[in-house]
Scaffold this motif. Structure first.
Motif, PDB file in Angstrom:
ATOM      1  N   PHE A 119      -5.004  -1.178  -0.728  1.00  0.00           N
ATOM      2  CA  PHE A 119      -4.310  -2.338   0.186  1.00  0.00           C
ATOM      3  C   PHE A 119      -4.767  -3.808  -0.891  1.00  0.00           C
ATOM      4  O   PHE A 119      -4.230  -4.750  -0.161  1.00  0.00           O
ATOM      5  CB  PHE A 119      -5.019  -2.409   1.375  1.00  0.00           C
ATOM      6  CG  PHE A 119      -4.421  -1.390   2.387  1.00  0.00           C
ATOM      7  CD1 PHE A 119      -3.393  -1.409   2.876  1.00  0.00           C
ATOM      8  CD2 PHE A 119      -5.325  -0.148   2.481  1.00  0.00           C
ATOM      9  CE1 PHE A 119      -3.079  -0.457   3.848  1.00  0.00           C
ATOM     10  CE2 PHE A 119      -4.809   0.980   3.592  1.00  0.00           C
ATOM     11  CZ  PHE A 119      -3.784   0.697   4.095  1.00  0.00           C
ATOM     12  N   ALA A 134      -9.190 -12.024   8.159  1.00  0.00           N
ATOM     13  CA  ALA A 134      -9.083 -11.408   9.608  1.00  0.00           C
ATOM     14  C   ALA A 134      -7.363 -11.015   9.651  1.00  0.00           C
ATOM     15  O   ALA A 134      -7.061  -9.910   9.918  1.00  0.00           O
ATOM     16  CB  ALA A 134      -9.253 -12.251  10.739  1.00  0.00           C
ATOM     17  N   ASP A 135      -6.574 -11.839   8.981  1.00  0.00           N
ATOM     18  CA  ASP A 135      -5.146 -11.418   8.844  1.00  0.00           C
ATOM     19  C   ASP A 135      -4.860 -10.242   7.894  1.00  0.00           C
ATOM     20  O   ASP A 135      -4.266  -9.353   8.088  1.00  0.00           O
ATOM     21  CB  ASP A 135      -4.283 -12.677   8.392  1.00  0.00           C
ATOM     22  CG  ASP A 135      -4.369 -13.643   9.568  1.00  0.00           C
ATOM     23  OD1 ASP A 135      -4.046 -13.386  10.610  1.00  0.00           O
ATOM     24  OD2 ASP A 135      -4.398 -14.974   9.250  1.00  0.00           O
ATOM     25  N   TYR A 139       7.440  -5.468   6.218  1.00  0.00           N
ATOM     26  CA  TYR A 139       7.658  -5.044   4.898  1.00  0.00           C
ATOM     27  C   TYR A 139       9.142  -4.592   4.633  1.00  0.00           C
ATOM     28  O   TYR A 139       9.743  -3.884   5.365  1.00  0.00           O
ATOM     29  CB  TYR A 139       6.868  -3.965   4.500  1.00  0.00           C
ATOM     30  CG  TYR A 139       5.261  -4.161   5.026  1.00  0.00           C
ATOM     31  CD1 TYR A 139       4.531  -4.387   3.853  1.00  0.00           C
ATOM     32  CD2 TYR A 139       4.906  -3.789   6.199  1.00  0.00           C
ATOM     33  CE1 TYR A 139       3.107  -4.455   4.210  1.00  0.00           C
ATOM     34  CE2 TYR A 139       3.347  -4.002   6.482  1.00  0.00           C
ATOM     35  CZ  TYR A 139       2.725  -4.436   5.343  1.00  0.00           C
ATOM     36  OH  TYR A 139       1.198  -4.519   5.533  1.00  0.00           O
ATOM     37  N   LEU A 161       4.465  -8.162  11.748  1.00  0.00           N
ATOM     38  CA  LEU A 161       4.106  -7.868  10.395  1.00  0.00           C
ATOM     39  C   LEU A 161       5.303  -7.052   9.643  1.00  0.00           C
ATOM     40  O   LEU A 161       5.472  -5.999  10.114  1.00  0.00           O
ATOM     41  CB  LEU A 161       2.629  -7.168  10.093  1.00  0.00           C
ATOM     42  CG  LEU A 161       1.366  -8.017  10.163  1.00  0.00           C
ATOM     43  CD1 LEU A 161       1.395  -8.777  11.569  1.00  0.00           C
ATOM     44  CD2 LEU A 161       0.204  -6.999  10.175  1.00  0.00           C
ATOM     45  N   ARG A 164      -6.232  -7.107   9.645  1.00  0.00           N
ATOM     46  CA  ARG A 164      -5.498  -6.581  10.653  1.00  0.00           C
ATOM     47  C   ARG A 164      -4.125  -5.749   9.962  1.00  0.00           C
ATOM     48  O   ARG A 164      -3.501  -4.801  10.128  1.00  0.00           O
ATOM     49  CB  ARG A 164      -4.778  -7.748  11.492  1.00  0.00           C
ATOM     50  CG  ARG A 164      -3.897  -7.059  12.499  1.00  0.00           C
ATOM     51  CD  ARG A 164      -3.174  -8.245  13.237  1.00  0.00           C
ATOM     52  NE  ARG A 164      -3.879  -9.311  13.726  1.00  0.00           N
ATOM     53  CZ  ARG A 164      -3.879 -10.679  13.051  1.00  0.00           C
ATOM     54  NH1 ARG A 164      -3.208 -10.875  12.269  1.00  0.00           N
ATOM     55  NH2 ARG A 164      -4.874 -11.578  13.547  1.00  0.00           N
ATOM     56  N   GLN A 165      -3.650  -6.669   8.772  1.00  0.00           N
ATOM     57  CA  GLN A 165      -2.367  -5.950   8.159  1.00  0.00           C
ATOM     58  C   GLN A 165      -2.901  -4.350   7.618  1.00  0.00           C
ATOM     59  O   GLN A 165      -2.143  -3.431   7.613  1.00  0.00           O
ATOM     60  CB  GLN A 165      -2.181  -6.742   7.010  1.00  0.00           C
ATOM     61  CG  GLN A 165      -0.803  -6.485   6.089  1.00  0.00           C
ATOM     62  CD  GLN A 165      -0.768  -7.473   5.072  1.00  0.00           C
ATOM     63  OE1 GLN A 165      -1.551  -8.273   4.745  1.00  0.00           O
ATOM     64  NE2 GLN A 165       0.187  -6.959   4.137  1.00  0.00           N
ATOM     65  N   PRO A 202       0.719  -1.269  -0.081  1.00  0.00           N
ATOM     66  CA  PRO A 202      -0.130   0.124  -0.086  1.00  0.00           C
ATOM     67  C   PRO A 202       0.893   1.169  -0.005  1.00  0.00           C
ATOM     68  O   PRO A 202       1.946   1.114   0.299  1.00  0.00           O
ATOM     69  CB  PRO A 202      -0.743  -0.172   1.219  1.00  0.00           C
ATOM     70  CG  PRO A 202      -0.081  -1.176   2.060  1.00  0.00           C
ATOM     71  CD  PRO A 202       0.576  -1.988   1.251  1.00  0.00           C
ATOM     72  N   PHE A 223       5.301  -4.000  12.077  1.00  0.00           N
ATOM     73  CA  PHE A 223       3.963  -3.652  12.778  1.00  0.00           C
ATOM     74  C   PHE A 223       4.237  -4.837  13.932  1.00  0.00           C
ATOM     75  O   PHE A 223       3.731  -5.851  13.513  1.00  0.00           O
ATOM     76  CB  PHE A 223       2.678  -3.442  12.166  1.00  0.00           C
ATOM     77  CG  PHE A 223       2.993  -2.261  11.238  1.00  0.00           C
ATOM     78  CD1 PHE A 223       2.726  -1.091  11.707  1.00  0.00           C
ATOM     79  CD2 PHE A 223       3.403  -2.468   9.819  1.00  0.00           C
ATOM     80  CE1 PHE A 223       2.493  -0.075  10.716  1.00  0.00           C
ATOM     81  CE2 PHE A 223       3.379  -1.412   8.829  1.00  0.00           C
ATOM     82  CZ  PHE A 223       2.768  -0.037   9.322  1.00  0.00           C
ATOM     83  N   HIS A 235      -9.464 -11.858  16.648  1.00  0.00           N
ATOM     84  CA  HIS A 235      -8.664 -12.801  15.823  1.00  0.00           C
ATOM     85  C   HIS A 235      -7.390 -12.580  16.308  1.00  0.00           C
ATOM     86  O   HIS A 235      -6.627 -13.517  16.578  1.00  0.00           O
ATOM     87  CB  HIS A 235      -8.776 -12.322  14.465  1.00  0.00           C
ATOM     88  CG  HIS A 235      -7.810 -13.131  13.653  1.00  0.00           C
ATOM     89  ND1 HIS A 235      -8.334 -14.594  13.427  1.00  0.00           N
ATOM     90  CD2 HIS A 235      -6.853 -13.088  12.726  1.00  0.00           C
ATOM     91  CE1 HIS A 235      -7.651 -15.124  12.473  1.00  0.00           C
ATOM     92  NE2 HIS A 235      -6.713 -14.260  12.139  1.00  0.00           N
ATOM     93  N   ASP A 278      -3.304  -2.087  10.722  1.00  0.00           N
ATOM     94  CA  ASP A 278      -2.006  -1.545  11.099  1.00  0.00           C
ATOM     95  C   ASP A 278      -1.496   0.165  10.330  1.00  0.00           C
ATOM     96  O   ASP A 278      -1.102   0.859  10.930  1.00  0.00           O
ATOM     97  CB  ASP A 278      -0.889  -2.551  11.233  1.00  0.00           C
ATOM     98  CG  ASP A 278      -0.997  -3.403  12.315  1.00  0.00           C
ATOM     99  OD1 ASP A 278      -2.054  -3.203  13.187  1.00  0.00           O
ATOM    100  OD2 ASP A 278      -0.455  -4.298  12.473  1.00  0.00           O
ATOM    101  N   VAL A 279      -1.534  -0.201   9.093  1.00  0.00           N
ATOM    102  CA  VAL A 279      -0.968   0.666   8.144  1.00  0.00           C
ATOM    103  C   VAL A 279      -2.024   1.943   8.538  1.00  0.00           C
ATOM    104  O   VAL A 279      -1.436   3.113   8.672  1.00  0.00           O
ATOM    105  CB  VAL A 279      -0.947   0.268   6.883  1.00  0.00           C
ATOM    106  CG1 VAL A 279      -0.526   1.525   5.901  1.00  0.00           C
ATOM    107  CG2 VAL A 279       0.059  -0.766   6.545  1.00  0.00           C
TER     108      VAL A 279
END
Lengths: 245, 245
Positions: free
Chosen positions: B46, B12-13, A149, A147, B16-17, A114, A227, A195, B20-21
């Motif tokens: 995204f 869900a993963d 990147y 997480l 969340r990703q 993103p 993150f 989750h 966070d951003v």
């Protein structure tokens, strides 16, 4: 509210005051064998009633830090590990004396980032990144969900490495031949969604320490944006700060 | 669990990703006027479905960070303020550009310290400390609840000063004529107990950032031990860390 003498406050205020000091003692492993002194001793220590000490211990029990064991007393349940903020270190580097860090690699591969991520990593239009998602454990118990990147040239070589047992920092330095320099870190306290709670094996709503960390090569190029969700009951962060003139 | 391609994970993963951003964008005030782009834009950004973006926004809404306003879109509710960890600064010093910090002084006066506090401040047997408890507000809204233990010679002069409007750090330096040097900081994420929640005006269980901070005079003498509960939805901590060779 007008100020009052410290001894004339509500019991809840006095209980919190004692709980804060005892929490730090737990974190600093001040109790031999992980057993807290008895309530009478603590009441004298904190110059409060036994009921107030019971309320203080209730607060720490609710946090999952201590529990009452019949015949033994109040014992420390969770060991909290300190992660240094001044030095940029991986989790396995930091905790090697406490046990083995292993990573469940939940995802690893190239993605289109993103744009906020691309901007942080100073990437051009259309450049991909390597995304790595890991659940990190110490001696089998979940500590954090990370997480990550990575700039493509830095991340691709990592996909052939032992992501299960190695820190990403040390892998980056090994495969790139470059040293990491500084990182910019942001910390927040966030309640775990259902989750994330399931993955980290905590109750929904448990307090998590959420860290955003942008790490740079020694030459200043940003290469690694992470993150991190840390279990509040298992990790603390330590830092030293300095008054500037 | 074995590793998989990033695009083949659970919704869900992926939610969340994205969350966070977006959370970091909110913290860094990346959205003009505090209005988020629409769901379609975010889904493209995204590389996920609109349902996944909705789930991501739900997570941030549960954290109290954003909300849906009919006819406007998704807007930022809470401004989060960043508190620097590398430099030892008071809250009013840090936030002066955002508004007025005021302190409800809930207690102030000499007490007999519990021995863990006396040890941290390197006090002898029987020495008292000055205890100050403050609820700190920015433009009227609670930010943090601070419990402070001060060495007697440092704390007593503060009792005659304007604790309602001034930072303790600047008062210490003014009344003692000495500069502060370094501080050792420990950070944790903790769920708010009912009473702390009531004081800070958050729901019971809300994630708080709990800080223990021991500040020293420039000559190394520890003089100020604080236990600070910060609202997780209003404050973040920032630090820069460095890789050591």
């Amino acid at each position: 509210m007008s100020s009052s003498a410290p001894e004339r406050r509500l019991r809840a205020d006095r209980a919190r005051q004692a709980a804060d000091v005892i929490r730090q003692q737990v974190v600093q492993r001040a109790f031999p064998d992980g057993v807290l002194p008895d309530e009478m001793f603590l009441a004298t220590e904190f110059s409060v009633s036994r009921n107030t000490i019971r309320e203080a211990l209730d607060l720490l029990r609710e946090e999952g830090l201590i529990e009452r064991v019949p015949g033994v007393g109040t014992v420390v349940v969770t060991e909290k590990y300190a992660h240094g903020l001044n030095h940029l270190m991986g989790l396995a580097e930091t905790l090697h004396e406490h046990g083995e860090v292993t990573n469940d690699v939940r995802a690893a591969g190239p993605i289109k980032p993103p744009s906020p991520v691309a901007q942080r990593l100073r990437l051009g239009d259309g450049e991909q990144v390597v995304y790595v998602e890991r659940l990190r454990r110490l001696n089998g118990l979940p500590l954090s969900l990370d997480l990550t990147y990575l700039a493509m040239d830095v991340g691709l070589p990592l996909l052939d490495e032992d992501l299960r047992h190695r820190d990403i920092f040390s892998l980056i330095e090994q495969t790139s031949g470059q040293r990491l320099g500084t990182a910019a870190v942001t910390l927040e306290a966030v309640n775990a969604d259902l989750h994330a709670a399931t993955v980290l094996e905590v109750p929904k709503g448990a307090a998590l320490l959420v860290v955003e960390r942008l790490s740079h090569f020694a030459d200043g190029r940003p290469v690694d944006l992470e993150f991190i969700r840390m279990r509040g009951d298992r990790l603390t962060m330590r830092a030293e700060c300095r008054r500037t003139p």
